[in-house]
Design a protein around this motif. Structure first.
Motif, PDB file in Angstrom:
ATOM      1  N   PRO A  25      38.218  45.613  46.401  1.00  0.00           N
ATOM      2  CA  PRO A  25      37.033  45.346  47.266  1.00  0.00           C
ATOM      3  C   PRO A  25      37.784  43.789  47.878  1.00  0.00           C
ATOM      4  CG  PRO A  25      36.263  44.975  45.427  1.00  0.00           C
ATOM      5  CD  PRO A  25      37.532  45.597  45.162  1.00  0.00           C
ATOM      6  N   LEU A  26      37.543  43.524  49.341  1.00  0.00           N
ATOM      7  CA  LEU A  26      37.790  42.288  49.681  1.00  0.00           C
ATOM      8  C   LEU A  26      36.903  41.094  49.135  1.00  0.00           C
ATOM      9  CD1 LEU A  26      39.501  40.478  51.589  1.00  0.00           C
ATOM     10  CD2 LEU A  26      37.990  41.128  53.505  1.00  0.00           C
ATOM     11  N   ASN A  27      35.880  41.368  48.484  1.00  0.00           N
ATOM     12  CA  ASN A  27      35.123  40.360  47.614  1.00  0.00           C
ATOM     13  C   ASN A  27      35.780  39.860  46.606  1.00  0.00           C
ATOM     14  OD1 ASN A  27      32.791  40.626  49.503  1.00  0.00           O
ATOM     15  ND2 ASN A  27      31.677  42.259  48.348  1.00  0.00           N
ATOM     16  N   ASN A  28      36.837  40.516  46.099  1.00  0.00           N
ATOM     17  CA  ASN A  28      37.577  39.983  45.016  1.00  0.00           C
ATOM     18  C   ASN A  28      38.275  38.442  45.323  1.00  0.00           C
ATOM     19  OD1 ASN A  28      36.892  42.434  43.604  1.00  0.00           O
ATOM     20  ND2 ASN A  28      38.713  42.381  42.620  1.00  0.00           N
ATOM     21  N   ALA A  29      38.634  38.498  46.776  1.00  0.00           N
ATOM     22  CA  ALA A  29      39.334  37.425  47.209  1.00  0.00           C
ATOM     23  C   ALA A  29      38.294  36.440  48.107  1.00  0.00           C
ATOM     24  CB  ALA A  29      40.500  37.824  48.195  1.00  0.00           C
ATOM     25  N   LEU A  30      37.080  36.804  48.031  1.00  0.00           N
ATOM     26  CA  LEU A  30      36.298  35.944  48.924  1.00  0.00           C
ATOM     27  C   LEU A  30      35.974  34.506  48.572  1.00  0.00           C
ATOM     28  CD1 LEU A  30      34.312  36.371  51.337  1.00  0.00           C
ATOM     29  CD2 LEU A  30      32.718  36.935  49.896  1.00  0.00           C
ATOM     30  N   PRO A  31      35.998  33.934  47.446  1.00  0.00           N
ATOM     31  CA  PRO A  31      35.812  32.625  47.058  1.00  0.00           C
ATOM     32  C   PRO A  31      36.991  31.775  47.642  1.00  0.00           C
ATOM     33  CG  PRO A  31      35.298  33.745  44.950  1.00  0.00           C
ATOM     34  CD  PRO A  31      35.699  34.632  45.918  1.00  0.00           C
ATOM     35  N   PRO A  32      38.298  32.043  47.146  1.00  0.00           N
ATOM     36  CA  PRO A  32      39.281  31.404  47.972  1.00  0.00           C
ATOM     37  C   PRO A  32      39.301  31.398  49.540  1.00  0.00           C
ATOM     38  CG  PRO A  32      40.305  33.024  46.702  1.00  0.00           C
ATOM     39  CD  PRO A  32      38.982  32.933  46.341  1.00  0.00           C
ATOM     40  N   LEU A  33      38.889  32.533  50.039  1.00  0.00           N
ATOM     41  CA  LEU A  33      38.999  32.658  51.691  1.00  0.00           C
ATOM     42  C   LEU A  33      38.039  31.891  51.879  1.00  0.00           C
ATOM     43  CD1 LEU A  33      39.037  36.413  51.814  1.00  0.00           C
ATOM     44  CD2 LEU A  33      40.855  35.025  52.609  1.00  0.00           C
ATOM     45  N   LEU A  34      36.877  31.678  51.462  1.00  0.00           N
ATOM     46  CA  LEU A  34      35.839  30.882  51.924  1.00  0.00           C
ATOM     47  C   LEU A  34      36.216  29.380  51.880  1.00  0.00           C
ATOM     48  CD1 LEU A  34      32.421  32.512  50.625  1.00  0.00           C
ATOM     49  CD2 LEU A  34      33.309  32.504  53.181  1.00  0.00           C
ATOM     50  N   LYS A  35      36.844  29.093  50.703  1.00  0.00           N
ATOM     51  CA  LYS A  35      37.402  27.567  50.392  1.00  0.00           C
ATOM     52  C   LYS A  35      38.543  27.485  51.529  1.00  0.00           C
ATOM     53  CE  LYS A  35      38.119  26.403  46.450  1.00  0.00           C
ATOM     54  NZ  LYS A  35      38.924  26.029  45.099  1.00  0.00           N
ATOM     55  N   ALA A  36      39.211  28.439  51.789  1.00  0.00           N
ATOM     56  CA  ALA A  36      40.471  28.050  52.812  1.00  0.00           C
ATOM     57  C   ALA A  36      39.898  27.875  54.224  1.00  0.00           C
ATOM     58  CB  ALA A  36      41.384  29.157  52.742  1.00  0.00           C
TER      59      ALA A  36
END
Length: 394
Positions: free
Chosen positions: A347-358
Motif C-alpha cells: 500500500p502507498l501508506n508504506n511510503a507516506l512518512p517520507p512522501l510527506l517529509k519530501a
C-alpha cells in the motif's frame, strides 16, 4: 549465490516485461564509463557469445513462462562490433523462445566509430527498429578528452547513415565536460537537433567510482552553478524544438519516448542476459534481482554449467519504497498513485512518512492521482531519494 528473504507481497498483476541484452566489448573503454565493458583483444567471439546468450535465455525461461516482452534493448559495451548476421541470428533465435509483442521496440546501441552502412541496413532487416548513437559531443577537443574513438566528422557521417535507414533514433550528448563553456554545450545540442532525431539523451558528466576519471580527475570541470545553467539552457532549447523533457536526462518528440527505459523508470520488470547483466523479476508473492558474471570469458564458460548467475536476491519489502522511488521520481511527471501498489504489492501508506517529509521540503508535489518531483526535487534528486531509504533516521 546470495539469497535474502522478503516479507510476503501480493501483486495482483505482474508489471510489463522487457529484455536487456549486454554486449561487453569495446574497441577502447572510455575513461568516464562505469558500465561493464572490456577492451576487445583479438577477434570478436561472435558465434560463441551469441550461443552463450541463447543458453542464458533458455535457463531463464522458467522464470517468465507465459509472459510477453514489450521491448528489447541491446546495449554495451559496443553492440555495433557485432555483424548484422550475428544480430539477425540472435533476434531470430530469441523470437522462437519468447512471446514478443508485435509492436515491440527493439533498440540497439551503436558507436559512431564502428558504423558501417551495410551493418546498419542489416540491423534493420534483422528487426531492430530503433538506434541509439553515442555521439557525446561534436567538438574534437571534447571527444579527445572523453577518450572517444570517433571525431566530429565521423559522428556526423554516422548520424546521416542511421537517419537514412531508421525513422526512430536517439543521440546521446554529454555536457559539463572539461573546460566546456555554456556556448560550447549549446552548440553541441543545436548540432544534435539539426539532424532531427526523434530522441535526445543529454547527460551531465559525472565522475563515477572505479573509472579512469575517478583516478585522474580532468582539469577544468564546470562548477555546480554552471552545470545547472547548462542544463536549463539545453532544456529550453530542446523544448523550443519540440522535444519534451520526460525524464532527468531524456527528451523526446511526441510519441517517441524510449519505451524500454520508460519500463525501467516505472518500476517494470526486465530480464537481463549477457555478461554483467541485471534482472528484476516480479512474481505474485515476491520480487527478485539477479546479476550475471561480469567477465565475458568466465560468463561464457559458466553459462554452459548453469553457474553464471552470481547474485540471486529476493528484495526485502522494506527496501521497495526506495527502489520504486529511485526509478519513478526520475520522471518529470512522476507516477500515478496506483502504480506503487501495482508494481510493489504494497500500500502507498508504506511510503507516506517520507512522501510527506519530501512535500514539506517542497521536493515533490502530491496530487489526487499523481506524485511528481518539483523543479527543486529534480535538481536535488539524490537528496530526495535518500529520504526513502529504509534505514534513514533523519
Amino acid at each position: 549465490m546470495n539469497k535474502i528473504s522478503t516479507n510476503s507481497l501480493t501483486l495482483k498483476q505482474l508489471p510489463p516485461l522487457s529484455l536487456y541484452i549486454h554486449m561487453p566489448w569495446c574497441v577502447k573503454k572510455c575513461p568516464y564509463c562505469d558500465f561493464n565493458s572490456h577492451n576487445l583483444k583479438g577477434d570478436l567471439p561472435e558465434e560463441q557469445y551469441i550461443n552463450a546468450l541463447l543458453a542464458d535465455l533458455d535457463q531463464a525461461l522458467p522464470l517468465i513462462w507465459g509472459r510477453s516482452f514489450q521491448s528489447i534493448f541491446i546495449g554495451g559495451g559496443t553492440p555495433s562490433l557485432f555483424s548484422g548476421k550475428a544480430i539477425d541470428n540472435l533476434l531470430s533465435q530469441i523470437r522462437t523462445r519468447i512471446r514478443l509483442s508485435p509492436y515491440a521496440e527493439i533498440t540497439m546501441e551503436v558507436n559512431p566509430g564502428t558504423v558501417e552502412r551495410q551493418y546498419i541496413n542489416e540491423y534493420k532487416q534483422a528487426g531492430v527498429n530503433r538506434i541509439s548513437l553515442g555521439i557525446q559531443s561534436f567538438n574534437n577537443n571534447q571527444l579527445k578528452a572523453l577518450g572517444r574513438i570517433h571525431d566530429a566528422d565521423e559522428a556526423k557521417s554516422a548520424i546521416e547513415i542511421v537517419a537514412t535507414t531508421f525513422d526512430n533514433f536517439n543521440l546521446d550528448i554529454i555536457y559539463a565536460l572539461p573546460k566546456q563553456t555554456i556556448p560550447d554545450a549549446e552548440n553541441d545540442i543545436r548540432q544534435a537537433i539539426s539532424f532531427n532525431p526523434t530522441h535526445i539523451s543529454a547527460y551531465n558528466l559525472t565522475i563515477e567510482p572505479n573509472t579512469e576519471f575517478a583516478k585522474y580527475t580532468p582539469v577544468g570541470l564546470p562548477d555546480n552553478d554552471t552545470c545547472y545553467l547548462m542544463q536549463d539552457n539545453l532544456t529550453s532549447i530542446l523544448s523550443e524544438h519540440g522535444y519534451k523533457h520526460y525524464e532527468t536526462s531524456a527528451f523526446a518528440k511526441e510519441g517517441y519516448q524510449c519505451q524500454h527505459n520508460l519500463n525501467y523508470w516505472q518500476f517494470g520488470d526486465y530480464l537481463g542476459i549477457g555478461a554483467g547483466a541485471h534482472s528484476k523479476l516480479s512474481f505474485h508473492d515476491k520480487i527478485i534481482r539477479q546479476m550475471r558474471d561480469k567477465h565475458p570469458t568466465q560468463y561464457q564458460e559458466k553459462v554452459t554449467l548453469g553457474k553464471h548467475i552470481l547474485e540471486d536476491l529476493m528484495v526485502n519489502s522494506e527496501d521497495l519504497p526506495f527502489e520504486f522511488m529511485m526509478n519513478t521520481l526520475r520522471l518529470i511527471e512522476g507516477f500515478n498513485t496506483t502504480l506503487f501498489n501495482e508494481h510493489t504489492g504494497l500500500p502507498l501508506n508504506n511510503a507516506l512518512p517520507p512522501l510527506l517529509k519530501a512535500q514539506e521540503k517542497q521536493l515533490i508535489e502530491i496530487l489526487p492521482d499523481k506524485i511528481r518531483p518539483t523543479k527543486l526535487g529534480q535538481n536535488f534528486l539524490n537528496d530526495l531519494l535518500v529520504m526513502f531509504l529504509a534505514d534513514n533516521k533523519n
